[in-house]
Write a protein that holds these residues in place. Structure first.
Motif, PDB file in Angstrom:
ATOM      1  N   GLY A 100     -91.483 -13.427 -36.259  1.00 41.70           N
ATOM      2  CA  GLY A 100     -92.065 -12.477 -37.198  1.00 41.70           C
ATOM      3  C   GLY A 100     -91.700 -12.798 -38.637  1.00 41.70           C
ATOM      4  O   GLY A 100     -92.542 -12.688 -39.534  1.00 41.70           O
ATOM      5  N   LEU A 101     -90.471 -13.217 -38.871  1.00 46.29           N
ATOM      6  CA  LEU A 101     -90.053 -13.602 -40.217  1.00 46.29           C
ATOM      7  C   LEU A 101     -90.819 -14.835 -40.689  1.00 46.29           C
ATOM      8  O   LEU A 101     -91.192 -14.942 -41.865  1.00 46.29           O
ATOM      9  CB  LEU A 101     -88.555 -13.872 -40.242  1.00 46.29           C
ATOM     10  N   SER A 102     -91.049 -15.778 -39.773  1.00 45.25           N
ATOM     11  CA  SER A 102     -91.812 -16.981 -40.131  1.00 45.25           C
ATOM     12  C   SER A 102     -93.221 -16.613 -40.568  1.00 45.25           C
ATOM     13  O   SER A 102     -93.729 -17.115 -41.580  1.00 45.25           O
ATOM     14  CB  SER A 102     -91.865 -17.938 -38.943  1.00 45.25           C
ATOM     15  N   ARG A 103     -93.861 -15.732 -39.825  1.00 44.87           N
ATOM     16  CA  ARG A 103     -95.223 -15.317 -40.171  1.00 44.87           C
ATOM     17  C   ARG A 103     -95.229 -14.563 -41.501  1.00 44.87           C
ATOM     18  O   ARG A 103     -96.140 -14.730 -42.307  1.00 44.87           O
ATOM     19  CB  ARG A 103     -95.805 -14.446 -39.058  1.00 44.87           C
ATOM     20  N   ARG A 104     -94.221 -13.719 -41.718  1.00 50.67           N
ATOM     21  CA  ARG A 104     -94.159 -12.962 -42.975  1.00 50.67           C
ATOM     22  C   ARG A 104     -94.050 -13.908 -44.162  1.00 50.67           C
ATOM     23  O   ARG A 104     -94.655 -13.666 -45.213  1.00 50.67           O
ATOM     24  CB  ARG A 104     -92.951 -12.008 -42.950  1.00 50.67           C
ATOM     25  N   SER A 105     -93.286 -14.991 -44.009  1.00 46.73           N
ATOM     26  CA  SER A 105     -93.127 -15.939 -45.098  1.00 46.73           C
ATOM     27  C   SER A 105     -94.376 -16.793 -45.293  1.00 46.73           C
ATOM     28  O   SER A 105     -94.847 -16.972 -46.417  1.00 46.73           O
ATOM     29  CB  SER A 105     -91.916 -16.833 -44.835  1.00 46.73           C
ATOM     30  N   LYS A 106     -94.927 -17.298 -44.199  1.00 47.00           N
ATOM     31  CA  LYS A 106     -96.081 -18.184 -44.291  1.00 47.00           C
ATOM     32  C   LYS A 106     -97.297 -17.474 -44.879  1.00 47.00           C
ATOM     33  O   LYS A 106     -98.113 -18.084 -45.571  1.00 47.00           O
ATOM     34  CB  LYS A 106     -96.437 -18.741 -42.915  1.00 47.00           C
ATOM     35  N   MET A 151     -93.805  -5.119 -36.144  1.00 44.78           N
ATOM     36  CA  MET A 151     -93.507  -5.114 -37.560  1.00 44.78           C
ATOM     37  C   MET A 151     -94.811  -5.048 -38.340  1.00 44.78           C
ATOM     38  O   MET A 151     -95.796  -5.683 -38.002  1.00 44.78           O
ATOM     39  CB  MET A 151     -92.731  -6.376 -37.902  1.00 44.78           C
ATOM     40  N   LEU A 152     -94.834  -4.250 -39.408  1.00 45.47           N
ATOM     41  CA  LEU A 152     -96.051  -4.051 -40.176  1.00 45.47           C
ATOM     42  C   LEU A 152     -96.652  -5.356 -40.644  1.00 45.47           C
ATOM     43  O   LEU A 152     -97.855  -5.581 -40.516  1.00 45.47           O
ATOM     44  CB  LEU A 152     -95.751  -3.151 -41.387  1.00 45.47           C
ATOM     45  N   CYS A 153     -95.851  -6.251 -41.194  1.00 45.64           N
ATOM     46  CA  CYS A 153     -96.377  -7.511 -41.727  1.00 45.64           C
ATOM     47  C   CYS A 153     -96.999  -8.349 -40.619  1.00 45.64           C
ATOM     48  O   CYS A 153     -98.028  -9.001 -40.824  1.00 45.64           O
ATOM     49  CB  CYS A 153     -95.285  -8.287 -42.448  1.00 45.64           C
ATOM     50  N   GLY A 154     -96.389  -8.338 -39.447  1.00 53.89           N
ATOM     51  CA  GLY A 154     -96.948  -9.119 -38.345  1.00 53.89           C
ATOM     52  C   GLY A 154     -98.305  -8.615 -37.926  1.00 53.89           C
ATOM     53  O   GLY A 154     -99.225  -9.392 -37.652  1.00 53.89           O
ATOM     54  N   VAL A 155     -98.474  -7.309 -37.883  1.00 50.81           N
ATOM     55  CA  VAL A 155     -99.771  -6.728 -37.535  1.00 50.81           C
ATOM     56  C   VAL A 155    -100.819  -7.112 -38.560  1.00 50.81           C
ATOM     57  O   VAL A 155    -101.945  -7.476 -38.229  1.00 50.81           O
ATOM     58  CB  VAL A 155     -99.661  -5.195 -37.440  1.00 50.81           C
ATOM     59  N   LEU A 156    -100.473  -7.055 -39.839  1.00 52.44           N
ATOM     60  CA  LEU A 156    -101.439  -7.387 -40.882  1.00 52.44           C
ATOM     61  C   LEU A 156    -101.823  -8.857 -40.836  1.00 52.44           C
ATOM     62  O   LEU A 156    -102.986  -9.213 -41.042  1.00 52.44           O
ATOM     63  CB  LEU A 156    -100.868  -7.032 -42.255  1.00 52.44           C
ATOM     64  N   GLY A 172     -84.285 -12.256 -30.214  1.00 48.72           N
ATOM     65  CA  GLY A 172     -84.016 -12.944 -31.475  1.00 48.72           C
ATOM     66  C   GLY A 172     -85.138 -13.899 -31.865  1.00 48.72           C
ATOM     67  O   GLY A 172     -85.496 -13.984 -33.048  1.00 48.72           O
ATOM     68  N   ALA A 173     -85.700 -14.599 -30.877  1.00 48.80           N
ATOM     69  CA  ALA A 173     -86.801 -15.526 -31.157  1.00 48.80           C
ATOM     70  C   ALA A 173     -88.028 -14.765 -31.643  1.00 48.80           C
ATOM     71  O   ALA A 173     -88.737 -15.221 -32.552  1.00 48.80           O
ATOM     72  CB  ALA A 173     -87.143 -16.333 -29.907  1.00 48.80           C
ATOM     73  N   GLY A 174     -88.269 -13.586 -31.060  1.00 51.42           N
ATOM     74  CA  GLY A 174     -89.404 -12.783 -31.501  1.00 51.42           C
ATOM     75  C   GLY A 174     -89.242 -12.308 -32.935  1.00 51.42           C
ATOM     76  O   GLY A 174     -90.200 -12.334 -33.723  1.00 51.42           O
TER      77      GLY A 174
END
Length: 250
Positions: free
Chosen positions: A185-191, A1-6, A179-181
Protein backbone atom coordinates in the motif's frame (compact mmCIF):
# COMPACT_ATOMS: atom_id res chain seq x y z
CA UNK A 1 -6.42 2.44 3.04
CA UNK A 2 -7.99 5.48 1.38
CA UNK A 3 -5.08 6.08 -1.00
CA UNK A 4 -5.08 2.46 -2.13
CA UNK A 5 -8.77 2.59 -2.99
CA UNK A 6 -8.31 5.79 -4.98
CA UNK A 7 -5.34 4.38 -6.90
CA UNK A 8 -7.14 1.21 -7.89
CA UNK A 9 -10.31 3.10 -8.69
CA UNK A 10 -8.50 5.48 -11.02
CA UNK A 11 -7.09 2.54 -12.99
CA UNK A 12 -10.39 1.55 -14.60
CA UNK A 13 -12.37 3.51 -17.17
CA UNK A 14 -16.13 3.31 -16.59
CA UNK A 15 -18.51 3.13 -19.53
CA UNK A 16 -20.82 6.03 -20.33
CA UNK A 17 -23.75 4.11 -18.84
CA UNK A 18 -21.91 3.51 -15.60
CA UNK A 19 -20.76 7.11 -15.36
CA UNK A 20 -24.37 8.29 -15.78
CA UNK A 21 -25.49 6.70 -12.51
CA UNK A 22 -25.58 8.77 -9.38
CA UNK A 23 -24.94 8.09 -5.71
CA UNK A 24 -27.05 7.07 -2.73
CA UNK A 25 -25.38 8.85 0.18
CA UNK A 26 -27.79 9.26 3.12
CA UNK A 27 -24.88 9.42 5.59
CA UNK A 28 -23.04 12.23 3.82
CA UNK A 29 -22.63 14.40 6.91
CA UNK A 30 -20.95 11.60 8.88
CA UNK A 31 -19.03 10.42 5.81
CA UNK A 32 -17.53 13.86 5.28
CA UNK A 33 -16.26 13.95 8.86
CA UNK A 34 -14.58 10.57 8.37
CA UNK A 35 -13.21 11.74 5.03
CA UNK A 36 -11.55 14.71 6.72
CA UNK A 37 -10.05 12.37 9.30
CA UNK A 38 -8.70 10.14 6.52
CA UNK A 39 -7.29 13.14 4.66
CA UNK A 40 -5.55 14.36 7.80
CA UNK A 41 -4.12 10.90 8.41
CA UNK A 42 -2.85 10.73 4.85
CA UNK A 43 -1.33 14.20 4.97
CA UNK A 44 0.31 13.77 8.36
CA UNK A 45 1.38 10.13 8.26
CA UNK A 46 0.69 7.97 5.21
CA UNK A 47 2.03 10.28 2.51
CA UNK A 48 5.35 11.16 4.22
CA UNK A 49 5.91 7.53 5.31
CA UNK A 50 5.19 6.31 1.78
CA UNK A 51 7.67 8.78 0.28
CA UNK A 52 10.30 7.79 2.82
CA UNK A 53 9.69 4.11 2.18
CA UNK A 54 9.98 4.55 -1.58
CA UNK A 55 13.21 6.52 -1.18
CA UNK A 56 14.80 4.03 1.20
CA UNK A 57 13.81 0.77 -0.51
CA UNK A 58 15.25 -0.12 -3.96
CA UNK A 59 12.65 -0.52 -6.69
CA UNK A 60 13.44 -4.20 -7.28
CA UNK A 61 12.80 -5.01 -3.63
CA UNK A 62 9.62 -2.89 -3.57
CA UNK A 63 8.27 -4.73 -6.60
CA UNK A 64 9.14 -8.10 -5.08
CA UNK A 65 7.24 -7.20 -1.90
CA UNK A 66 4.21 -6.12 -3.93
CA UNK A 67 4.29 -9.40 -5.88
CA UNK A 68 4.51 -11.32 -2.60
CA UNK A 69 1.51 -9.43 -1.21
CA UNK A 70 -0.51 -10.11 -4.35
CA UNK A 71 0.41 -13.80 -4.28
CA UNK A 72 -0.55 -14.25 -0.62
CA UNK A 73 -3.97 -12.72 -1.34
CA UNK A 74 -4.75 -15.34 -4.00
CA UNK A 75 -6.09 -18.01 -1.57
CA UNK A 76 -8.81 -15.57 -0.50
CA UNK A 77 -9.63 -14.98 -4.18
CA UNK A 78 -9.86 -18.73 -4.71
CA UNK A 79 -12.35 -19.07 -1.83
CA UNK A 80 -14.50 -16.26 -3.18
CA UNK A 81 -14.44 -17.71 -6.69
CA UNK A 82 -15.71 -21.00 -5.30
CA UNK A 83 -18.46 -19.19 -3.40
CA UNK A 84 -19.38 -17.41 -6.64
CA UNK A 85 -19.43 -20.78 -8.47
CA UNK A 86 -16.74 -19.36 -10.74
CA UNK A 87 -14.75 -22.57 -10.94
CA UNK A 88 -12.74 -21.40 -13.92
CA UNK A 89 -11.48 -18.40 -11.95
CA UNK A 90 -10.76 -20.60 -8.92
CA UNK A 91 -8.69 -23.02 -11.03
CA UNK A 92 -6.78 -20.19 -12.72
CA UNK A 93 -5.98 -18.51 -9.39
CA UNK A 94 -4.96 -21.84 -7.88
CA UNK A 95 -2.58 -22.56 -10.75
CA UNK A 96 -1.08 -19.08 -10.51
CA UNK A 97 -0.64 -19.41 -6.74
CA UNK A 98 1.03 -22.82 -7.01
CA UNK A 99 3.46 -21.69 -9.71
CA UNK A 100 4.42 -18.40 -8.07
CA UNK A 101 4.68 -19.94 -4.59
CA UNK A 102 7.00 -22.72 -5.76
CA UNK A 103 8.93 -21.54 -8.80
CA UNK A 104 8.50 -17.87 -7.81
CA UNK A 105 9.89 -18.36 -4.30
CA UNK A 106 6.74 -17.57 -2.38
CA UNK A 107 5.59 -14.97 -4.88
CA UNK A 108 8.66 -12.74 -4.82
CA UNK A 109 8.84 -13.41 -8.55
CA UNK A 110 6.03 -13.85 -11.07
CA UNK A 111 6.87 -16.77 -13.39
CA UNK A 112 3.13 -17.37 -13.90
CA UNK A 113 2.83 -14.18 -15.96
CA UNK A 114 6.03 -15.00 -17.85
CA UNK A 115 4.47 -18.36 -18.73
CA UNK A 116 1.40 -16.62 -20.13
CA UNK A 117 -0.98 -17.72 -17.40
CA UNK A 118 -4.15 -15.61 -16.88
CA UNK A 119 -3.92 -12.72 -14.43
CA UNK A 120 -5.43 -13.16 -10.99
CA UNK A 121 -9.16 -12.55 -10.67
CA UNK A 122 -8.68 -10.10 -7.78
CA UNK A 123 -12.15 -10.77 -6.37
CA UNK A 124 -13.55 -10.33 -2.87
CA UNK A 125 -16.54 -11.16 -0.72
CA UNK A 126 -18.26 -7.92 -1.67
CA UNK A 127 -18.33 -9.23 -5.23
CA UNK A 128 -19.54 -12.59 -3.93
CA UNK A 129 -22.47 -10.84 -2.26
CA UNK A 130 -23.18 -9.04 -5.54
CA UNK A 131 -23.21 -12.33 -7.46
CA UNK A 132 -25.84 -13.67 -5.08
CA UNK A 133 -28.03 -10.60 -5.46
CA UNK A 134 -27.11 -8.43 -2.47
CA UNK A 135 -27.81 -4.75 -3.06
CA UNK A 136 -25.11 -2.11 -3.15
CA UNK A 137 -26.72 -0.10 -0.39
CA UNK A 138 -25.61 3.30 0.79
CA UNK A 139 -22.22 4.85 0.17
CA UNK A 140 -20.06 4.97 3.29
CA UNK A 141 -16.54 6.12 4.04
CA UNK A 142 -14.69 4.02 6.58
CA UNK A 143 -11.95 5.24 8.93
CA UNK A 144 -8.52 4.27 7.53
CA UNK A 145 -10.06 2.15 4.75
CA UNK A 146 -11.77 4.94 2.83
CA UNK A 147 -14.66 4.66 0.31
CA UNK A 148 -17.02 1.71 0.50
CA UNK A 149 -20.71 0.75 0.35
CA UNK A 150 -22.92 -1.08 2.82
CA UNK A 151 -22.46 -4.31 0.90
CA UNK A 152 -18.70 -3.93 0.49
CA UNK A 153 -18.30 -3.09 4.18
CA UNK A 154 -19.77 -6.47 5.07
CA UNK A 155 -17.47 -7.94 2.43
CA UNK A 156 -14.38 -6.33 3.96
CA UNK A 157 -15.24 -7.80 7.35
CA UNK A 158 -15.81 -11.32 5.99
CA UNK A 159 -12.62 -11.19 3.91
CA UNK A 160 -10.67 -10.91 7.15
CA UNK A 161 -11.48 -14.60 7.59
CA UNK A 162 -11.51 -15.96 4.02
CA UNK A 163 -7.78 -16.35 3.45
CA UNK A 164 -6.78 -19.93 4.36
CA UNK A 165 -3.18 -18.80 4.90
CA UNK A 166 -4.25 -16.99 8.06
CA UNK A 167 -5.17 -20.38 9.55
CA UNK A 168 -2.27 -22.37 8.12
CA UNK A 169 0.55 -19.97 9.04
CA UNK A 170 0.92 -19.48 12.79
CA UNK A 171 1.76 -16.27 14.62
CA UNK A 172 4.08 -14.42 14.48
CA UNK A 173 5.00 -15.70 11.00
CA UNK A 174 1.59 -14.66 9.63
CA UNK A 175 2.47 -11.05 10.43
CA UNK A 176 4.77 -11.16 7.39
CA UNK A 177 1.69 -11.29 5.17
CA UNK A 178 0.15 -8.29 6.93
CA UNK A 179 3.42 -6.39 6.73
CA UNK A 180 3.74 -7.11 3.00
CA UNK A 181 0.22 -5.80 2.43
CA UNK A 182 1.00 -2.57 4.28
CA UNK A 183 4.27 -2.16 2.37
CA UNK A 184 2.47 -2.72 -0.94
CA UNK A 185 0.00 0.00 0.00
CA UNK A 186 2.84 2.40 0.75
CA UNK A 187 4.42 1.59 -2.62
CA UNK A 188 1.19 2.40 -4.44
CA UNK A 189 0.74 5.61 -2.43
CA UNK A 190 4.21 6.76 -3.47
CA UNK A 191 4.04 5.68 -7.11
CA UNK A 192 0.68 7.40 -7.63
CA UNK A 193 1.33 10.34 -5.33
CA UNK A 194 0.57 12.96 -7.97
CA UNK A 195 -2.82 11.48 -8.86
CA UNK A 196 -3.84 10.91 -5.24
CA UNK A 197 -2.75 14.40 -4.22
CA UNK A 198 -4.83 15.88 -7.04
CA UNK A 199 -7.90 14.03 -5.79
CA UNK A 200 -7.42 14.67 -2.08
CA UNK A 201 -5.86 18.13 -2.00
CA UNK A 202 -6.40 19.89 -5.32
CA UNK A 203 -10.00 19.07 -6.30
CA UNK A 204 -12.78 21.48 -5.35
CA UNK A 205 -14.55 18.77 -3.32
CA UNK A 206 -12.26 15.85 -2.54
CA UNK A 207 -15.05 13.94 -0.82
CA UNK A 208 -17.37 14.05 -3.84
CA UNK A 209 -14.48 13.28 -6.19
CA UNK A 210 -13.28 10.22 -4.29
CA UNK A 211 -16.87 9.02 -3.88
CA UNK A 212 -17.51 9.32 -7.60
CA UNK A 213 -14.27 7.54 -8.52
CA UNK A 214 -14.90 4.69 -6.13
CA UNK A 215 -18.51 4.04 -7.11
CA UNK A 216 -17.87 4.25 -10.85
CA UNK A 217 -14.89 1.92 -10.64
CA UNK A 218 -16.63 -0.57 -8.34
CA UNK A 219 -19.61 -0.80 -10.68
CA UNK A 220 -17.20 -1.24 -13.57
CA UNK A 221 -15.52 -4.13 -11.73
CA UNK A 222 -18.90 -5.78 -11.21
CA UNK A 223 -19.72 -5.58 -14.90
CA UNK A 224 -22.09 -2.62 -14.74
CA UNK A 225 -24.99 -4.89 -13.78
CA UNK A 226 -26.07 -3.12 -10.61
CA UNK A 227 -28.87 -1.16 -12.22
CA UNK A 228 -30.46 -4.23 -13.81
CA UNK A 229 -31.46 -5.73 -10.46
CA UNK A 230 -32.77 -2.74 -8.50
CA UNK A 231 -32.89 1.03 -8.40
CA UNK A 232 -31.27 3.13 -5.71
CA UNK A 233 -32.50 6.70 -5.13
CA UNK A 234 -29.42 8.30 -6.69
CA UNK A 235 -29.31 12.03 -6.22
CA UNK A 236 -26.18 13.33 -7.98
CA UNK A 237 -23.98 12.82 -10.99
CA UNK A 238 -20.19 13.23 -10.97
CA UNK A 239 -17.62 13.09 -13.79
CA UNK A 240 -15.50 10.03 -14.46
CA UNK A 241 -11.90 9.83 -13.29
CA UNK A 242 -8.93 9.65 -15.69
CA UNK A 243 -7.55 6.27 -16.70
CA UNK A 244 -4.23 5.16 -15.24
CA UNK A 245 -2.28 1.97 -15.58
CA UNK A 246 -1.38 0.23 -12.30
CA UNK A 247 2.06 -1.41 -12.67
CA UNK A 248 1.30 -3.61 -9.66
CA UNK A 249 -1.85 -5.14 -11.20
CA UNK A 250 -0.61 -8.64 -12.03
Amino acid sequence: MLCGVLVLAACAQPTADQASRGTFDPYERENRKIHEFNRGLDRGLVRPVAKGYDTAIPDDIENAIVRFAVNTSLPSDIVNNVLQLNMRGAIQDTARFVVNTTVGLGGLFDPASEMGMPAGTNTDFGQTLHVWGAREGAYVELPLLGPSTTRDTYGIFVDLFTNPLSYVIESPENLVITGAGVAAGLSRRSKFSETIDQILYESADSYAQSRSIYLQNRRFELGGTEGSTYTDPYDSIAPAAPTLEDPYDQ
